[in-house]
Design an enzyme around this catalytic site. Structure first.
Site, short mmCIF file in Angstrom:
data_model
loop_
_atom_site.label_atom_id
_atom_site.label_comp_id
_atom_site.label_asym_id
_atom_site.label_seq_id
_atom_site.Cartn_x
_atom_site.Cartn_y
_atom_site.Cartn_z
N SER A 1 1.02 -1.08 -0.07
CA SER A 1 -0.09 -0.06 0.02
C SER A 1 0.83 1.19 -0.04
O SER A 1 1.98 1.17 0.54
CB SER A 1 -1.06 0.02 1.30
N GLU A 24 0.18 3.69 1.52
CA GLU A 24 0.04 4.37 2.99
C GLU A 24 1.25 3.99 3.70
O GLU A 24 1.67 4.88 4.78
CB GLU A 24 -1.09 3.62 3.82
N TYR A 52 -2.56 0.94 10.26
CA TYR A 52 -2.45 0.23 8.90
C TYR A 52 -1.20 0.56 7.91
O TYR A 52 -0.78 -0.61 7.52
CB TYR A 52 -3.71 0.95 8.03
#
Length: 326
Positions: free
Chosen positions: A127, A129, A153
């Site tokens: 990801s 992120e 996360y």
């Protein structure tokens, strides 16, 4: 020619269901893992149209025995680990479960893969992120950009990404990472900001709601379509050499831009309906994402077919049709 077998964790999610469709179109035998759910109707709602084409198995990334049993039964040629606790803001509320699923879960499936079917190819859904607020001088994040995530996360995804690289180098596995930037579709959960905005805006247009509550309107994201991205991840896992690739549109838009476009398409002014609620603001914000997917584009000749606008138009039309049928 032998029919390839694919195993997908998270097959009943947005990406998993689109990936299943794509692999079936290529002639694969497709298997997927689903978690037991108290409401069976919610368990496979994105797969109902594929009921007779895919085989699902009960299992969980935190239950090593179930992973072992499925891999021994299926002996897949390709493993796609897409299952995760995938909501960033909610990861602040359930950090332990998020890390267990997204970090330990990756390690669990890697261990089973290494022991049971080490000749298979492996794809890990990484990801954007994990970059956090690190941005290169030219305004992009790419494979070489430093990674300092700003959420449970993102931290869990950074571990998953790192342990895949470690197992690739330590055990000679064909294990890859796809560093996917935000990707959406009508199948996106409606508590994710894009589908939340579209669904609520349509409900406001139809007189079913009166306001839309959002968090930070000035966060910027690189939004693509899930259908485009599953084509990329299939190319990543089948690359001759296991590597890591950014997948992105190379454009960025703010939540405000996205909200304005959706309301404009429905003939409304978003300022009349949108309010900010601190409940939806993260304890530590990720301000800006824009991915440089040059590597994937040059090697795979991949590029997205959807634009930012056509993606949102499809989502708007989905919800308009949905409520017309009620």
């Amino acid at each position: 020619m032998k029919q390839k077998k694919a195993f997908i964790t998270g097959i009943n999610g947005q990406d998993g269901s689109y990936l299943a469709e794509y692999l079936l179109s290529l002639g694969y035998e497709v298997h997927g893992m689903v978690r037991r759910h108290s409401m069976a109707e919610n368990q496979d709602s994105r797969l109902l149209h594929l009921t007779n084409e895919v085989t699902t198995h009960y299992g969980d990334l935190l239950d090593v025995g179930s992973i072992d049993n499925i891999l021994q039964k299926v002996m897949p040629d390709e493993i796609y680990n897409i299952g995760a606790q995938s909501h960033v803001r909610i990861s602040f509320e359930i950090p332990q479960f998020t890390v267990q699923t997204n970090a330990l879960g990756v390690l669990n499936i890697l261990e089973s893969y290494r022991r049971i079917c080490p000749n298979a190819k492996f794809y890990q859904a990484s990801s954007s992120e994990k970059f956090g607020n690190c941005v290169d001088d030219d305004g992009f994040q790419r494979e070489t950009t430093p990674m300092h995530p700003v959420s449970p996360y993102g931290c869990s995804k950074l571990f998953g990404y790192s342990i895949v690289r470690n197992y690739r180098n330590a055990y000679g596995l064909h294990a890859t990472n796809g560093i996917l930037f935000n990707h959406e579709s009508p199948r996106r959960g409606s508590n994710f900001v894009t589908n939340k905005v579209v669904k609520t805006a349509v409900r406001i247009k139809l007189g079913l709601e009166t306001k839309l509550e959002l968090g930070n309107l000035d966060s910027y994201r690189d939004w693509g379509h899930s259908k485009d991205y599953v084509r990329a991840l299939h190319a990543i896992i089948n690359h001759e050499k296991p590597e890591d690739f950014v997948v992105s549109t190379m454009e960025t838009h703010s939540v405000r831009d996205m909200t304005k476009y959706v309301f404009d398409q429905l003939g409304m002014d978003y300022k009349d309906y949108v309010t900010q609620n601190n409940l939806f603001i993260r304890p530590e914000e990720l301000k800006y994402l824009k991915g440089d997917s040059t590597k994937a584009r040059e090697i795979f000749k991949w590029s997205p077919e959807y634009t930012f606008e056509s993606m949102l138009d499809e989502m708007i039309n989905y919800w308009l049709d949905f409520y017309k049928k009620l």
